[in-house]
Motif scaffolding. Sequence first.
Motif, PDB file in Angstrom:
ATOM      1  N   PRO A   2       0.720  -0.843   0.286  1.00 42.69           N
ATOM      2  CA  PRO A   2       0.059   0.338   0.179  1.00 42.69           C
ATOM      3  C   PRO A   2       1.311   1.314   0.182  1.00 42.69           C
ATOM      4  N   VAL A   3       0.251   2.908  -0.735  1.00 41.69           N
ATOM      5  CA  VAL A   3       1.279   3.524  -0.377  1.00 41.69           C
ATOM      6  C   VAL A   3       0.115   4.468   0.580  1.00 41.69           C
ATOM      7  N   SER A   4       1.377   4.719   1.428  1.00 41.40           N
ATOM      8  CA  SER A   4       1.272   5.220   2.775  1.00 41.40           C
ATOM      9  C   SER A   4       1.754   6.833   2.464  1.00 41.40           C
ATOM     10  N   PRO A   7       0.728  12.613   0.926  1.00 35.61           N
ATOM     11  CA  PRO A   7       0.591  11.856  -0.248  1.00 35.61           C
ATOM     12  C   PRO A   7       1.483  13.477  -1.701  1.00 35.61           C
ATOM     13  N   TRP A   9       3.887  13.157  -3.242  1.00 38.13           N
ATOM     14  CA  TRP A   9       3.219  12.903  -4.867  1.00 38.13           C
ATOM     15  C   TRP A   9       2.635  13.287  -5.615  1.00 38.13           C
ATOM     16  N   VAL A  13       2.020  13.014 -10.286  1.00 38.02           N
ATOM     17  CA  VAL A  13       1.334  11.680 -10.157  1.00 38.02           C
ATOM     18  C   VAL A  13       0.100  12.320 -11.759  1.00 38.02           C
ATOM     19  N   ASP A  39      -2.292   3.970   5.374  1.00 37.29           N
ATOM     20  CA  ASP A  39      -2.451   3.558   4.242  1.00 37.29           C
ATOM     21  C   ASP A  39      -3.184   4.049   3.307  1.00 37.29           C
ATOM     22  N   ILE A  40      -3.189   4.431   1.964  1.00 42.16           N
ATOM     23  CA  ILE A  40      -4.305   5.829   1.414  1.00 42.16           C
ATOM     24  C   ILE A  40      -4.978   4.319   0.682  1.00 42.16           C
ATOM     25  N   HIS A 144      -1.553   5.149  -9.742  1.00 41.00           N
ATOM     26  CA  HIS A 144      -0.199   5.041  -8.416  1.00 41.00           C
ATOM     27  C   HIS A 144      -0.960   4.426  -7.648  1.00 41.00           C
ATOM     28  N   LEU A 145      -1.789   4.277  -6.841  1.00 42.51           N
ATOM     29  CA  LEU A 145      -1.885   3.420  -5.502  1.00 42.51           C
ATOM     30  C   LEU A 145      -2.228   1.963  -5.790  1.00 42.51           C
ATOM     31  N   GLN A 146      -2.337   2.060  -7.121  1.00 37.99           N
ATOM     32  CA  GLN A 146      -2.034   0.244  -7.268  1.00 37.99           C
ATOM     33  C   GLN A 146      -3.386  -0.342  -6.612  1.00 37.99           C
TER      34      GLN A 146
END
Length: 250
Positions: A2-4, A7, A9, A13, A39-40, A144-146
């Motif tokens: 997870p993207v944490s 953000p 970024w 993005v 975790d987003i 981006h968050l997959q």
Amino acid sequence: MPVSGDPVWLEDVLRPALGNRLKTLPGWKDSGVGGVMGDIFGVIWHHTGSANATAQSIRDGRPDLPGPLSQLHIAQDGTVTIVAVGPCNHAGKGSWAGLPTDNANTRTIGVECAYPKDVNNQAERWPDAQIISMRDTAAALTKHLQVPVSHNISHKEWAQLGPAGFRQGKTDPWNLDMDWFREEVQKDMDGFVFPGEHPPIAAPPPVKRFPEDWTDRELMVEILRQLRGPTLDGWDQLGGKSVVDKLAGL
């Protein structure tokens, strides 16, 4: 994985997907209501309640709720503005699979869309420029968050339709069929739409109105169509006859 975290970024993005449609509010990298994003999970989509709401108004908040009210603001002309990167006061009470009940502000990116022009019209059409930027933003963030496209949810879904049931009376975004929207985002992610070649997107179907809300004329037209067929020249299913003529022949 997870993207944490906050953000920071967002500009990196979103810029490739939006180009000059993307703006930033001064101080966005240091803005939030306090704390740090975890975790987003995904994105919660909102409308502001007025097409006149600006990115600055989202940063400032309201007398009853301090800002920022979301990380992103999308104007009617399709301009996307980054407002903040820290947790924002956008979700409130609600629930959804994969999110803690009543606690989504540190787990989701909030997007406030300036809508509608007529605050009394829940069926107002979304401007093409705005809905296209919403779609492009959703696709870029989701990639981006997959996460799957299903991790884009509406404020109404979070507030009323999660496993905890009704938590608050939010109904936004009005006139936006989220299944339709998620399908459009998935098409973008699958490569059916290319940068700079955005075909017009039809507005989602209007909010269904119950018969008790129809005007007298609308009710009479519906009765005629039920009796005589959609074009008033008989039903194909009845051999081109009206309901009365078909019954009379039985």
